[in-house]
Design a protein around this motif. Structure first.
Motif, PDB file in Angstrom:
ATOM      1  N   ILE A   1       0.831  -1.205   0.000  1.00 41.05           N
ATOM      2  CA  ILE A   1       0.000   0.000   0.000  1.00 41.05           C
ATOM      3  C   ILE A   1       0.863   1.252   0.000  1.00 41.05           C
ATOM      4  O   ILE A   1       0.569   2.227  -0.706  1.00 41.05           O
ATOM      5  CB  ILE A   1      -0.955  -0.010   1.215  1.00 41.05           C
ATOM      6  CG1 ILE A   1      -2.021  -1.093   1.018  1.00 41.05           C
ATOM      7  CG2 ILE A   1      -1.616   1.357   1.393  1.00 41.05           C
ATOM      8  CD1 ILE A   1      -2.862  -1.350   2.251  1.00 41.05           C
ATOM      9  N   ARG A   2       1.933   1.248   0.753  1.00 38.64           N
ATOM     10  CA  ARG A   2       2.801   2.434   0.780  1.00 38.64           C
ATOM     11  C   ARG A   2       3.497   2.655  -0.565  1.00 38.64           C
ATOM     12  O   ARG A   2       3.855   3.786  -0.902  1.00 38.64           O
ATOM     13  CB  ARG A   2       3.813   2.313   1.908  1.00 38.64           C
ATOM     14  CG  ARG A   2       3.185   2.450   3.292  1.00 38.64           C
ATOM     15  CD  ARG A   2       4.193   2.667   4.386  1.00 38.64           C
ATOM     16  NE  ARG A   2       3.566   2.769   5.688  1.00 38.64           N
ATOM     17  CZ  ARG A   2       3.001   3.886   6.178  1.00 38.64           C
ATOM     18  NH1 ARG A   2       3.001   4.994   5.439  1.00 38.64           N
ATOM     19  NH2 ARG A   2       2.450   3.886   7.374  1.00 38.64           N
ATOM     20  N   GLU A   3       3.668   1.586  -1.329  1.00 36.71           N
ATOM     21  CA  GLU A   3       4.211   1.739  -2.679  1.00 36.71           C
ATOM     22  C   GLU A   3       3.233   2.471  -3.586  1.00 36.71           C
ATOM     23  O   GLU A   3       3.618   3.297  -4.412  1.00 36.71           O
ATOM     24  CB  GLU A   3       4.524   0.363  -3.280  1.00 36.71           C
ATOM     25  CG  GLU A   3       5.716  -0.332  -2.647  1.00 36.71           C
ATOM     26  CD  GLU A   3       5.835  -1.781  -3.070  1.00 36.71           C
ATOM     27  OE1 GLU A   3       6.876  -2.387  -2.771  1.00 36.71           O
ATOM     28  OE2 GLU A   3       4.886  -2.316  -3.700  1.00 36.71           O
ATOM     29  N   ASP A   4       1.957   2.183  -3.440  1.00 31.33           N
ATOM     30  CA  ASP A   4       0.914   2.823  -4.244  1.00 31.33           C
ATOM     31  C   ASP A   4      -0.391   2.743  -3.467  1.00 31.33           C
ATOM     32  O   ASP A   4      -0.996   1.676  -3.346  1.00 31.33           O
ATOM     33  CB  ASP A   4       0.754   2.128  -5.595  1.00 31.33           C
ATOM     34  CG  ASP A   4      -0.248   2.842  -6.498  1.00 31.33           C
ATOM     35  OD1 ASP A   4      -0.917   3.794  -6.048  1.00 31.33           O
ATOM     36  OD2 ASP A   4      -0.381   2.433  -7.670  1.00 31.33           O
ATOM     37  N   ALA A   5      -0.832   3.882  -2.945  1.00 30.09           N
ATOM     38  CA  ALA A   5      -2.024   3.904  -2.089  1.00 30.09           C
ATOM     39  C   ALA A   5      -3.295   3.545  -2.848  1.00 30.09           C
ATOM     40  O   ALA A   5      -4.313   3.222  -2.228  1.00 30.09           O
ATOM     41  CB  ALA A   5      -2.179   5.288  -1.447  1.00 30.09           C
TER      42      ALA A   5
END
Length: 401
Positions: A164-168
């Motif tokens: 998720i932190r890579e792409d919300a």
């Protein structure tokens, strides 16, 4: 036992074969595999609309391969490794195997690799990290993707919070894929991570958010997923001040249209709807449709075919149908709406049968009186249920006062 795709037309389509032949001439056997949605959908028996291919070839070699084979390469995203190869008018997205170098929650800097496992490790969910060769043999680098697809489990690749932190946007994709492919409860770790990081949704571009939301609402039955979104605090991030779920829950049974389902999540206030549409960067057409679906009382009182024709003439059939759907979702008996719905679906409003020329024939000079008479005639004509004769007499009576 080796897992294989079931018999599927697209795998042996001459256009698909041409693309795979071109890539293999350039890079040798096993330089390219089908990946993601086409593999997942074929495995679970859903339609395959788009065909994505992962390859060890770099974008310049993909372009060279396509050109040499007489196919059309389009550099749609070469900075991220993607070349669209068009084969007899059908597009195939061909993307070089990648690994993430840097991510900020919205976009990633990637480096190319020739390692299938590295490419799989950067994907969102295990059921999307599936590959298949041209013979249909499935490769499952995470070891759980086939199992997840068959069981209807949406599980992040690796650690949910990291993905998720890579792409919300993966928060919304988690719910969207659950709505379309999931069965049973949502994955607990994934749901907890989405709830914990829900504020990251607010940093995404509105266009990406609205696209995911509308795709989610197009699922056969998105209600359990939307409930989970609300409980996790994600729905409030996407639709601040949403109207709750009661009308939405019924609207799902009323219509499969994602626009109407979105309308049912919004308050019955046209100004608030326009604000929400602007925040989501919806198209002007969808914004106007959602705002028009909020009834100002015009359709709320409609119960007969005569009233329905008057409403359709003034508002248009699409608006009347949308307002009737909202009435039904709000609790109206559908049998009381059937006549009006039939009119809105099948009736074509006639054109106003008089104009300035007919008024001038009565000896009235062009000016404000012409407009007043036209408006009065139209009101009387609508009230009389659009008669096809007697126009001259009616207009003359109005002119006499």
């Amino acid at each position: 036992m080796t897992d294989r795709l079931p018999p599927t037309d697209w795998l042996n389509d001459p256009r698909t074969v041409a693309v795979m032949d071109a890539l293999e001439i350039q890079g040798g056997p096993d330089c390219a595999r089908f990946v993601g949605g086409c593999v997942r959908n074929a495995l679970v028996g859903k339609p395959v609309l788009d065909i994505d291919i992962a390859t060890r070839l770099t974008p310049d070699r993909v372009i060279a391969a396509a050109t040499a084979a007489g196919l059309k390469p389009v550099p749609t995203g070469v900075e991220h490794g993607t070349v669209t190869v068009v084969s007899s008018k059908r597009p195939y997205e061909v993307t070089t195997l990648r690994r993430d170098v840097e991510t900020d929650g919205r976009r990633a800097v990637v480096a190319f690799t020739d390692d299938w496992a590295e490419d799989a490790a950067r994907r969102d969910f295990r059921l999307n990290a599936l590959y298949a060769d041209r013979s249909g043999v499935i490769f499952d680098p995470t070891g759980r993707g086939i199992e997840d697809a068959k069981a209807g489990r949406i599980v992040f690749v690796g650690e949910a919070e990291t993905r998720i932190r890579e792409d919300a946007l993966r928060i919304l994709r988690f719910f969207r894929f659950q709505a379309h492919f999931g069965r049973g409860d949502l994955d607990a770790d994934g749901l907890a991570a989405c709830a914990r990081l829900s504020e990251l949704v607010e940093g995404l571009s509105a266009e990406r958010v609205s696209t995911e939301l509308l795709k989610l609402l197009a699922a056969d039955d998105p209600r359990p997923t939307v409930r989970s979104m609300a409980e996790a605090g994600v729905l409030a991030r996407v639709l601040p001040g949403h109207a709750g779920l009661s009308v939405f829950e019924t609207m799902v049974d009323v219509s499969p249209d994602p626009a109407l389902r979105l309308s049912a999540l919004l308050p019955a206030d046209a100004d608030v709807v326009r604000e929400a549409a602007a925040r989501l960067r919806l198209s002007n057409a969808l914004r106007d449709r959602l705002a028009a679906a909020v009834d100002d009382g015009t359709v709320q009182a409609v119960s007969t075919a005569v009233q329905a024709r008057a409403a359709v003439y003034r508002l248009g059939g699409r608006v009347v149908l949308d307002r009737l759907a909202r009435r039904q979702a709000a609790g109206a008996d559908p049998t009381t709406l059937s006549e009006a719905r039939a009119v809105a679906t099948d009736w074509t409003p006639p054109r106003l049968p008089v104009g300035g020329r007919e008024i001038a024939a009565l000896g009235i000079a062009p000016g404000p009186e012409t407009g007043r008479l036209l408006k009065a005639f139209e009101a009387a004509w609508i009230a009389a249920d659009f008669p096809t004769t007697g126009h001259a007499q009616r207009l003359a009576r109005l002119a006499r006062g």
